[in-house]
Scaffold this active site. Sequence first.
Site, short mmCIF file in Angstrom:
data_model
loop_
_atom_site.label_atom_id
_atom_site.label_comp_id
_atom_site.label_asym_id
_atom_site.label_seq_id
_atom_site.Cartn_x
_atom_site.Cartn_y
_atom_site.Cartn_z
N THR A 1 1.21 -4.72 3.96
CA THR A 1 1.06 -5.20 5.47
C THR A 1 0.38 -6.58 5.54
O THR A 1 0.57 -7.19 6.52
CB THR A 1 -0.05 -4.35 6.11
OG1 THR A 1 -1.30 -4.01 5.27
CG2 THR A 1 0.30 -2.82 6.30
N ASP A 2 -0.29 -6.96 4.37
CA ASP A 2 -0.82 -8.45 4.35
C ASP A 2 -0.22 -9.55 4.84
O ASP A 2 -0.25 -10.22 5.62
CB ASP A 2 -1.40 -8.49 3.13
CG ASP A 2 -2.86 -7.75 3.13
OD1 ASP A 2 -3.38 -7.10 3.98
OD2 ASP A 2 -2.98 -7.68 1.91
N SER B 1 0.11 -9.69 -0.76
CA SER B 1 -0.54 -11.23 -0.77
C SER B 1 0.19 -12.07 -1.88
O SER B 1 0.07 -13.28 -1.87
CB SER B 1 -1.75 -10.95 -1.21
OG SER B 1 -2.51 -9.79 -0.55
N THR C 1 0.94 -1.25 0.05
CA THR C 1 0.08 0.21 -0.07
C THR C 1 0.90 1.37 -0.13
O THR C 1 0.50 2.20 -0.65
CB THR C 1 -1.03 -0.06 1.26
OG1 THR C 1 -1.78 -1.22 1.08
CG2 THR C 1 -1.60 1.28 1.50
N1 ASP Z 1 -2.54 -5.81 0.13
C1 ASP Z 1 -1.75 -4.76 0.60
C2 ASP Z 1 -0.27 -5.50 0.61
O1 ASP Z 1 -0.30 -6.31 1.47
C3 ASP Z 1 -2.11 -4.30 2.01
C4 ASP Z 1 -1.32 -3.46 2.55
O2 ASP Z 1 -0.19 -3.18 2.03
O3 ASP Z 1 -1.68 -2.54 3.51
O4 ASP Z 1 0.27 -5.25 -0.23
#
Ligand code: ASP
Length: 336
Positions: free
Chosen positions: A90-91, A60, A13
């Site tokens: 974050t995932d 992901s 993100t």
């Molecule tokens: N889908 C994103 C990722 O993990 C979520 C994030 O970065 O917060 O790349």
Amino acid sequence: MKKRVLLIHTGGTIGMRKTPNGYAPEQGFLKGILDDITKLYDPSMPDWELLELSPLLDSSNMTVLDWNRIGTIIEEHYEAFDGFVILHGTDTMAYTASALSFSLENLDKPVIITGSQIPLCEVRSDALDNLLTSIMIAAEGIVREVALFFNDKLMRGNRCTKLSTEDLDAFCSPNFPALAEVGTKIKYNEMIPQRISRKAFRVQPLERIPIGIIKVFPGIQFDLFEEIMTESLKGIVLETFGAGNIPGSVDAILPIIQKAYENGTVLVVCSQCIKGSVSLGTYETSSALKNAGAVCAYDMTTEAAVAKLYYLFSCGLDGKAVKKMMEADIAGELSI
Ligand code: ASP
């Protein structure tokens, strides 16, 4: 001499932009935004360089091979930089942090993983604070391990878990205190000693070891899982209730245990509770696992258990040795 920090942008993100299909990473996009942030070039900041992975990934989509790509970059730039900041989605950040905590052997420099809940390109975002402070921590060199920085908390990488899809306070380290808390100052927790290794830094490449996770739930029919318990399955993490308890009579899980035993599959018992430790045998409902020689993950997160299985098997250990090491503390990932 100014400290030097290497930023490794993997995607996530923090550097994403809006597309008709939702947020997605785009090659070169983050660099364009960073160029306009004067604070990043303030004389009080360490020198930093940005290296972007290609392709950039939503986390992901991260695999073991991407963990190796990050490891190789750190290895290639290890001498030239004082610290490293990995920009990551974050995932699966807690998985990557755990994996690197094992694969970056004898690490003696900070490797700080961070990201954000809102992209840096948005007007209101948590990205800049996370980024600036991570760079400073990486330059300071006090914490010389793989750590995750998010929302003013620096946490041991292999102790973290993602807690929230929305809150800016997205990560927690439920079974280990923060390495540092950030307010007006960066306050390091002096009670946590840094491991000192006299051996040379090296990166253990990880392999795509076939492993699995089974999360138990009321009414689970263990016999349905018998088919996946083949010889090729090297390890399985069982996410149990509470302190290691499984539903049903002992007979229900026995076929799985039996197959794991015959095939040499390592059965690791984690808890669905994010806080506290597994304690096999405390209840009758965990004694079958204990008697069958299942591995107790103690207070390890599922993320750390998965990464540790990848690591230990990639080191070429056999099932027996993996079992033994799973219950030992090798990178600060568990407390016994
Ligand atoms: N889908 C994103 C990722 O993990 C979520 C994030 O970065 O917060 O790349």
